[in-house]
Design an enzyme around this catalytic site. Structure first.
Site, PDB file in Angstrom:
ATOM      1  NE  ARG A  39      -3.709  -2.393   2.470  1.00 40.67           N
ATOM      2  CZ  ARG A  39      -4.295  -3.076   1.787  1.00 40.67           C
ATOM      3  NH1 ARG A  39      -4.757  -2.475   0.301  1.00 40.67           N
ATOM      4  NH2 ARG A  39      -5.089  -4.318   2.079  1.00 40.67           N
ATOM      5  CB  ILE A  93     -10.793 -11.134  -2.272  1.00 41.15           C
ATOM      6  CG1 ILE A  93     -10.497 -10.287  -0.907  1.00 41.15           C
ATOM      7  CG2 ILE A  93      -9.393 -11.911  -2.538  1.00 41.15           C
ATOM      8  CD1 ILE A  93     -10.169 -10.966   0.512  1.00 41.15           C
ATOM      9  CG  ASP A  94     -12.632  -6.727  -0.707  1.00 43.17           C
ATOM     10  OD1 ASP A  94     -12.466  -7.664  -0.144  1.00 43.17           O
ATOM     11  OD2 ASP A  94     -11.845  -5.515  -0.556  1.00 43.17           O
ATOM     12  NE  ARG A 121     -21.988 -27.517   6.007  1.00 46.73           N
ATOM     13  CZ  ARG A 121     -22.971 -26.567   5.487  1.00 46.73           C
ATOM     14  NH1 ARG A 121     -24.028 -26.441   6.318  1.00 46.73           N
ATOM     15  NH2 ARG A 121     -22.622 -25.640   4.533  1.00 46.73           N
ATOM     16  NE  ARG A 138     -10.574  -2.406   1.340  1.00 47.99           N
ATOM     17  CZ  ARG A 138      -9.657  -2.314   1.790  1.00 47.99           C
ATOM     18  NH1 ARG A 138      -9.406  -1.512   2.666  1.00 47.99           N
ATOM     19  NH2 ARG A 138      -8.488  -3.003   1.114  1.00 47.99           N
ATOM     20  CD  GLU A 189     -12.978  -7.019   6.398  1.00 47.05           C
ATOM     21  OE1 GLU A 189     -12.062  -7.195   7.404  1.00 47.05           O
ATOM     22  OE2 GLU A 189     -12.673  -6.896   5.218  1.00 47.05           O
ATOM     23  NE  ARG A 219      -5.150 -10.080   1.290  1.00 46.33           N
ATOM     24  CZ  ARG A 219      -4.926  -8.868   2.102  1.00 46.33           C
ATOM     25  NH1 ARG A 219      -5.734  -8.117   2.287  1.00 46.33           N
ATOM     26  NH2 ARG A 219      -3.770  -8.818   2.477  1.00 46.33           N
TER      27      ARG A 219
HETATM   28  O1  F6P Z   1      -9.401  -5.468  -0.025  1.00 50.46           O
HETATM   29  C1  F6P Z   1      -8.841  -6.709   0.083  1.00 50.46           C
HETATM   30  C2  F6P Z   1      -8.904  -7.047   1.838  1.00 50.46           C
HETATM   31  O2  F6P Z   1      -8.468  -8.373   2.123  1.00 50.46           O
HETATM   32  C3  F6P Z   1     -10.262  -6.469   2.480  1.00 50.46           C
HETATM   33  O3  F6P Z   1     -11.227  -7.629   2.454  1.00 50.46           O
HETATM   34  C4  F6P Z   1      -9.742  -6.272   3.840  1.00 50.46           C
HETATM   35  O4  F6P Z   1     -10.754  -5.301   4.603  1.00 50.46           O
HETATM   36  C5  F6P Z   1      -8.471  -5.933   3.534  1.00 50.46           C
HETATM   37  O5  F6P Z   1      -8.165  -6.072   2.107  1.00 50.46           O
HETATM   38  C6  F6P Z   1      -7.322  -6.307   4.553  1.00 50.46           C
HETATM   39  O6  F6P Z   1      -6.124  -5.362   4.555  1.00 50.46           O
HETATM   40  P1  F6P Z   1      -4.882  -5.614   5.236  1.00 50.46           P
HETATM   41  O7  F6P Z   1      -4.124  -7.086   4.915  1.00 50.46           O
HETATM   42  O8  F6P Z   1      -3.940  -4.465   4.953  1.00 50.46           O
HETATM   43  O9  F6P Z   1      -5.278  -5.751   6.776  1.00 50.46           O
END
Ligand code: F6P
Length: 286
Positions: A39, A93-94, A121, A138, A189, A219
């Site tokens: 990032r 993934i979102d 389950r 997210r 989440e 992920r």
């Molecule tokens: O955008 C992908 C994602 O995995 C979201 O689902 C999640 O909220 C976020 O990134 C987590 O980011 P990090 O790994 O920086 O905590």
């Protein structure tokens, strides 16, 4: 073809990796990113895209493909506005990007979540417990809804659809009354913290409740066949658009066909979750 390591961070630093055919011919089954990722707050500075574009021109790079989610596509738009031909490819993934059938990574994440929920389950059934499974997404509920439907979860909680803890407890009591002795609640989440929800359910209903937070497990891992197919087709479409001089667009599949969507429309738009699908998920499960 040259790769940029660590995304926009590497673009500003000039951190490149040659991508000869032999470097990429045996990676389709791998998770993560061979180019690494990061990032990059620095790239949000107003002058950063022009700096990056100038660096790329020095390196005689004629066009750029930016693969990522909303932030990456905003960066791609800024690059293209700074004069560097750039095309985006939706990968998150979102699945929270509009104007595309899918985004790379979503299908794999959903499959991973479903596999985990199936394992949970077994314990839920054997011990007659309630499980709250928190998935990523997210601010959106696309993963939760898809995984919840594929797992026939009793409840799917997403940020887009209002819900209350009281209503959740009522529905679980109702399920219990109808003879269901174990329950799966999938929560995005962005809708609630799994721990908080599990605590409320246990306190209010007396059901023995456990929580699983799937977080980054979703992920990683080898991509699904559907994601490999999508990534292959979007990559090819992005190159076609670049070569045809169509810049400042996102390569998408719409109705299964390649489409060039202006990046401004993508970053300003919002993907809507289908409330009908959510209603169907819940009507089938209780
Ligand atoms: O955008 C992908 C994602 O995995 C979201 O689902 C999640 O909220 C976020 O990134 C987590 O980011 P990090 O790994 O920086 O905590």
């Amino acid at each position: 073809v040259t790769g940029v390591r660590r995304g926009y961070f590497g673009l500003l630093q000039g951190d490149y990796a040659p991508l000869a055919p032999e470097a990429v011919h045996d990676i389709i089954h791998r998770g993560g990113s061979m180019l690494l990722t990061a990032r990059c707050e620095e790239f949000r500075a107003p002058e950063a895209p022009a700096r990056a574009a100038a660096r790329r021109r020095q390196a005689r790079i004629e066009g750029q493909v930016c693969v990522g989610g909303e932030g990456s596509l905003r960066g791609c738009l800024a690059l293209s506005q700074a004069g560097l031909p750039a095309v985006g490819v939706p990968a998150t993934i979102d699945k929270d990007l509009p104007h595309t059938d899918g985004t790379i990574g979503f299908d794999t994440a959903v499959n991973t979540a479903v596999e985990a929920i199936d394992r949970v389950r077994d314990t839920a059934a054997a011990h007659e417990r309630t499980f709250v499974v928190e998935v990523m997404g997210r601010h959106t509920g696309f993963i939760a809804l898809a995984a919840g439907i594929a797992s026939a979860a009793e409840l799917v909680l997403v940020p887009e659809i209002p819900w209350t803890p009281a209503a959740v407890c009522d529905r679980l009591r109702h399920a219990l009354h109808r003879g269901s002795r174990h329950h799966l609640v999938v929560v995005a989440e962005g809708a609630a913290r799994g721990e908080d929800l599990a605590a409320v359910i246990e306190r209010e209903t007396g059901l023995e409740t456990r929580v699983r937070i799937l977080d980054h497990v979703q992920r990683g891992g080898s991509p699904s066949a559907a994601d490999r197919d999508l990534a292959t087709r979007l990559g090819a479409a992005a190159l076609d658009f670049l070569l045809a001089g169509r810049h400042g667009v996102m390569a998408a599949l719409r109705g299964g066909l390649p489409a060039a969507v202006p990046l401004a429309e993508v970053v300003e738009g919002r993907r809507a979750l289908d409330p009908g699908l959510h209603a169907l998920a819940e009507s089938l499960s209780l």
